[in-house]
Design a protein around this motif. Structure first.
Motif, PDB file in Angstrom:
ATOM      1  N   ASP A  34     -24.150  13.224  -7.891  1.00 33.68           N
ATOM      2  CA  ASP A  34     -24.967  12.953  -8.854  1.00 33.68           C
ATOM      3  C   ASP A  34     -26.010  13.610  -9.126  1.00 33.68           C
ATOM      4  O   ASP A  34     -26.406  13.787 -10.672  1.00 33.68           O
ATOM      5  N   ASP A 137     -30.982   2.871 -12.907  1.00 34.56           N
ATOM      6  CA  ASP A 137     -30.274   3.743 -13.864  1.00 34.56           C
ATOM      7  C   ASP A 137     -30.850   3.745 -15.419  1.00 34.56           C
ATOM      8  O   ASP A 137     -30.073   3.256 -16.555  1.00 34.56           O
ATOM      9  N   ASP A 193     -21.698   6.862  -8.277  1.00 34.10           N
ATOM     10  CA  ASP A 193     -20.557   6.574  -9.109  1.00 34.10           C
ATOM     11  C   ASP A 193     -19.362   6.405  -8.151  1.00 34.10           C
ATOM     12  O   ASP A 193     -19.342   6.396  -6.933  1.00 34.10           O
ATOM     13  N   SER A 194     -18.295   5.778  -8.930  1.00 33.66           N
ATOM     14  CA  SER A 194     -17.101   5.609  -8.082  1.00 33.66           C
ATOM     15  C   SER A 194     -16.598   7.113  -7.632  1.00 33.66           C
ATOM     16  O   SER A 194     -16.844   7.990  -8.053  1.00 33.66           O
ATOM     17  N   LYS A 256     -18.977  -0.949 -10.919  1.00 30.59           N
ATOM     18  CA  LYS A 256     -19.621   0.086 -11.984  1.00 30.59           C
ATOM     19  C   LYS A 256     -18.130   0.897 -12.477  1.00 30.59           C
ATOM     20  O   LYS A 256     -17.379   1.298 -11.748  1.00 30.59           O
ATOM     21  N   LEU A 258     -16.939   4.108 -14.976  1.00 27.60           N
ATOM     22  CA  LEU A 258     -17.365   5.313 -15.488  1.00 27.60           C
ATOM     23  C   LEU A 258     -16.237   5.902 -16.460  1.00 27.60           C
ATOM     24  O   LEU A 258     -14.971   6.140 -15.927  1.00 27.60           O
ATOM     25  N   LYS A 266     -20.305  11.059 -21.152  1.00 25.83           N
ATOM     26  CA  LYS A 266     -19.628   9.742 -20.398  1.00 25.83           C
ATOM     27  C   LYS A 266     -20.283   8.528 -20.849  1.00 25.83           C
ATOM     28  O   LYS A 266     -21.341   8.302 -21.450  1.00 25.83           O
ATOM     29  N   THR A 268     -20.933   4.687 -19.147  1.00 27.73           N
ATOM     30  CA  THR A 268     -21.013   3.687 -17.835  1.00 27.73           C
ATOM     31  C   THR A 268     -21.311   2.373 -18.214  1.00 27.73           C
ATOM     32  O   THR A 268     -22.071   2.257 -19.029  1.00 27.73           O
TER      33      THR A 268
END
Length: 811
Positions: A34, A137, A193-194, A256, A258, A266, A268
């Motif tokens: 991240d 976020d 994030d995944s 979530k 992405l 990106k 999201t």
């Protein structure tokens, strides 16, 4: 509730997991990922060499002590707190509690996990949670009162297991933070994030008071060559109260998605659903703390609880059949020591869509659209009003609801040695404050089985609407900032923000029997306008490992919104008081000045941080009378002058061993006395020179951790000095020490020896003890307001010793 618990046990047994966990390896890896993909506005505020040093220092140690460790961003002081720090607490714990490792930060709660929102508070460098900006976020979480008119608690916005890091900015805050309350800094939550690989996580915790916490997360992995991926998680927390009766329940869903666009852009999307049903802990006074023992609480769920509460209410009204429990005989106010019921219930829907787009090599555009829907219910059985059938109390329910949506958009342009960033934020909020009364049954009907007491978690039809107000708020914020790097080791930041906020209020219902007035606040609105709030800061790395920095900022907190008698808001009063004060109301503002020095080496990291704040027009909720329905006045207590210093170090003398220690001193005093007009004349209270309420002058923090092979132990302790309960300081809350310990064992090598290693990627076992010395102490303060002088029933007890065990399995 019991059916929920039975279902919970059945499902988690099917998952075949037990005990406590820590996802440290995954958390470290994800935190680093991240950090590497954070926006350019963050990436470019330190040189690449400085970033490498910071990341190495953080990742090199399994237990991260963030009180000293941190990345210095040129435009504000930012300390990143990673998932590994959150993991040092029992799973499901409010992530704000991880910030107690920072000097000058204090988190209080009635329960060890910090999930009961009525009994929790967060303070930083003399500012409370309503004066600190919080975002997730980038999306605003609002003012952090219990009845949050423009947001929600962080624990209700995201499961702590899904947090990648928290970026903490003390004092000055950030121009770009979507907040209209960031007088004392910001706390910005960043979600995980995944994973790029498909898999899942199961974490199961057992603990004291039948505590049962389950977290399950599934990651899709990359679905295509672009790397599109998502995760979905479910969290369920169920525990009995550590005192009193009944239990506290929470469940939460996060998701979530992405979608990368090329190498640098990106899209999201994030979604959160939270459902909380919790019995609150009864508020204490200092008289109750000294003479009533440590286990007085509301009576719902206890043996003969309704009868005890019924007879106590009869006694409080001087009616036949009344009686006071023996344990309450020595209390100065036994009739308010316990109520029958006091519950909190809420449902939150929150989420947004973000586009982070690299338009050119130099120009970046970041935009987020978000929405939020909230329903809340807070109940208490009040002996101040009798039910229509003659029962000596009624069930009162405060029922706030929120609908809001907003848009954030910013552009960042890099040219020469400058990084220029500007943006706007708009939000519309509709907030309804609604309070209703429900008839409680007669005692003989309950004893005969012909009736049941009102269930605060599942209300039916009220017999009276006590009041209702509707608020509509429009907020517009614009900012512009530039970070200039004349040399590779020198950076300066210049910026400002403009704030425009307007709130209109309408009165839809008023019951004078409850409100004690013919009209509550309604009519025309109030506007806060601050076109120029400047911010200047800088950083100088003058020798290897040595850094000097400074920060100067002017901030504002717009006039807060709260329903009648429920917060430090100009709208929480009568119509007459609102009309009289409206023309002269001034928003809280402050000037923050900070300087710091940091030294970093392989052996030791040290930091000294000094700050001064001039706080103007501090608005406070001053309460007297019964805490169930107090006489509340919103008072401008004038200016506050604050000087403080934090100092600390992290020592790494041996491989695997880390020691940390910090001390904080805060001298925050009122600059003026306060005069009140009473029926007997004017009364002047000597506030000048007194320490502000709820915040101590002295705090000490210490941590130790040692990792050997697959095992690790850690402990942390904090000393919180005396705090003022009254503005004049004649009633104080005593100092206390709070110590927690934990141990973790990595089971992954055991699984890797067999075929199961192809399925189980990581497994660990953890054990935590909260408050190991079983300290009896006062935690949260001021949830019902503060008195000018003397005692008041507006403090919360801290939880005694608690045990937690967890297992974690990653697939």
């Amino acid at each position: 509730m019991k059916s929920k618990r039975a279902w919970h046990y059945a499902t988690t047994t099917a998952l075949a997991v037990s005990f406590v966990f820590w996802a440290e390896n995954l958390a470290h890896a994800q935190s680093k990922a991240d950090a590497e993909h954070s926006p350019a506005a963050v990436r470019n505020t330190v040189t690449s060499q400085q970033k490498r040093k910071t990341i190495t220092a953080v990742d090199a140690h399994s237990v991260e002590h963030v009180n000293i460790q941190g990345q210095r961003q040129a435009n504000w002081v930012v300390t990143p707190v990673s998932a590994s720090t959150i993991a040092n607490y029992a799973p499901g714990t409010n992530a704000l509690k991880a910030l107690t490792t920072l000097p000058g930060v204090m988190y209080n709660s009635a329960d060890p996990q910090g999930l009961n929102l009525w009994g929790q508070s967060f303070l930083m460098h003399g500012f409370d949670q309503s004066q600190i900006g919080m975002t997730l976020d980038g999306m605003p979480l609002g003012g952090q009162l219990w009845s949050n008119s423009n947001g929600l608690s962080p624990s209700a916005a995201i499961s702590s297991e899904n947090i990648s890091r928290l970026d903490v900015s003390a004092s000055a805050g950030s121009e770009g933070a979507a907040s209209i309350s960031n007088l004392g800094g910001t706390v910005q939550f960043v979600s995980r994030d995944s994973s790029h690989k498909a898999g899942g996580t199961v974490r199961q915790t057992f603990g004291s008071n039948s505590m049962f916490h389950t977290f399950v997360r599934a990651d899709s992995g990359d679905l295509n060559k672009q790397g599109t991926r998502f995760y979905v998680s479910y969290m369920r927390n169920d525990t009995d109260k550590w005192r009193g009766g009944q239990n506290q329940f929470m469940q939460q869903v996060n998701a979530k998605l992405l979608h990368p666009i090329g190498e640098q852009s990106k899209l999201t999307a994030f979604f959160n659903y939270a459902d909380e049903e919790m019995q609150n802990y009864q508020d204490y006074s200092m008289n109750m703390f000294r003479h009533g023992g440590y286990h007085i609480d509301n009576l719902a769920g206890t043996p003969n609880g309704y009868e005890t509460a019924y007879r106590l209410a009869l006694a409080s009204n001087g009616m036949p059949g009344g009686s006071v429990p023996a344990a309450y005989q020595n209390l100065s106010s036994p009739y308010t020591a316990s109520f029958y019921d006091g519950a909190g219930n809420q449902r939150q829907y929150f989420g947004g869509v973000n586009a982070d787009l690299a338009l050119t090599d130099r120009l970046r555009w970041n935009s987020t659209f978000y929405g939020h829907r909230s329903w809340e219910v807070g109940t208490v059985t009040s002996p101040l009003i009798s039910s229509p059938n003659g029962a000596p109390f009624v069930e009162q329910a405060t029922m706030p609801s929120t609908n809001r949506f907003g848009l954030l958009s910013s552009l960042t342009y890099t040219i020469a040695k400058n990084e220029i960033n500007g943006g706007v934020w708009y939000e519309n909020t509709k907030f309804v404050a609604d309070k209703r009364a429900y008839e409680e049954p007669l005692l003989e009907d309950v004893l005969s089985g012909n009736a049941r007491p009102v269930d605060g978690m599942h209300l039916t039809s009220p017999y009276q609407r006590e009041y209702e107000q509707v608020f509509n708020t429009n907020t517009f914020v614009a900012y512009l900032q530039d970070t200039y790097h004349p040399l590779s080791n020198l950076a300066f930041h210049f910026g400002f923000r403009s704030v425009l906020n307007t709130t209109r209020v309408g009165q839809l219902a008023n019951w004078p029997t409850y409100t004690r007035t013919d009209a509550i606040a309604g009519g025309d609105g109030i506007t806060t306008s601050k076109p120029f709030l400047p911010h200047i800061s800088g950083q100088w790395s003058f020798l290897p490992g040595h850094q000097f920095y400074f920060d100067i900022a002017n901030n504002v907190k717009v006039l807060p919104v709260a329903g009648y008698n429920s917060g430090a808001s100009p709208f929480a009063t009568t119509q007459a008081a609102f009309d009289a004060s409206k023309a002269g109301l001034t928003s809280e503002t402050d000037w923050n000045y900070a300087v710091g020095y940091r030294y970093t080496s392989h052996l030791i990291t040290g930091n000294v941080y000094a700050y001064h704040t001039d706080f103007s027009n501090r608005l406070q909720q001053i309460s007297t009378g019964n805490p169930n329905n107090p006489y509340t006045v919103i008072k401008n207590v004038g200016g506050v002058s604050m000087n403080g210093v934090d100092a600390g170090f992290v020592l790494r003398p041996l491989e695997g061993l880390q020691l940390a220690s910090s001390i904080s001193y805060n001298h925050a005093t009122y600059s003026d006395n306060v005069t009140e007009t009473t029926s007997s004349g004017n009364v002047t209270y000597g506030l000048k020179g007194k320490q502000v309420v709820a915040y101590p002058r002295l705090m000490y923090k210490g941590q130790i951790s040692y990792k050997w092979r697959d095992a690790e132990i850690h402990a942390d302790t904090q000393y919180i000095g005396t705090r003022n309960l009254s503005y004049t300081g004649d009633e104080k809350v005593p100092a206390y020490w709070l110590t927690n310990v934990g141990a973790r064992y990595d089971l992954t090598p055991l699984f890797n020896q067999g075929k199961v290693g192809n399925i189980i990627k990581h497994a660990s076992l953890s054990f935590n003890v909260y408050n190991i010395t079983n300290e009896h102490y006062i935690s949260t303060m001021g949830q019902n307001g503060f008195p000018m002088s003397g005692d008041y029933q507006s403090v919360v007890l801290g939880a005694p010793r608690q045990y937690f065990g967890t297992v974690q399995i990653d697939f």
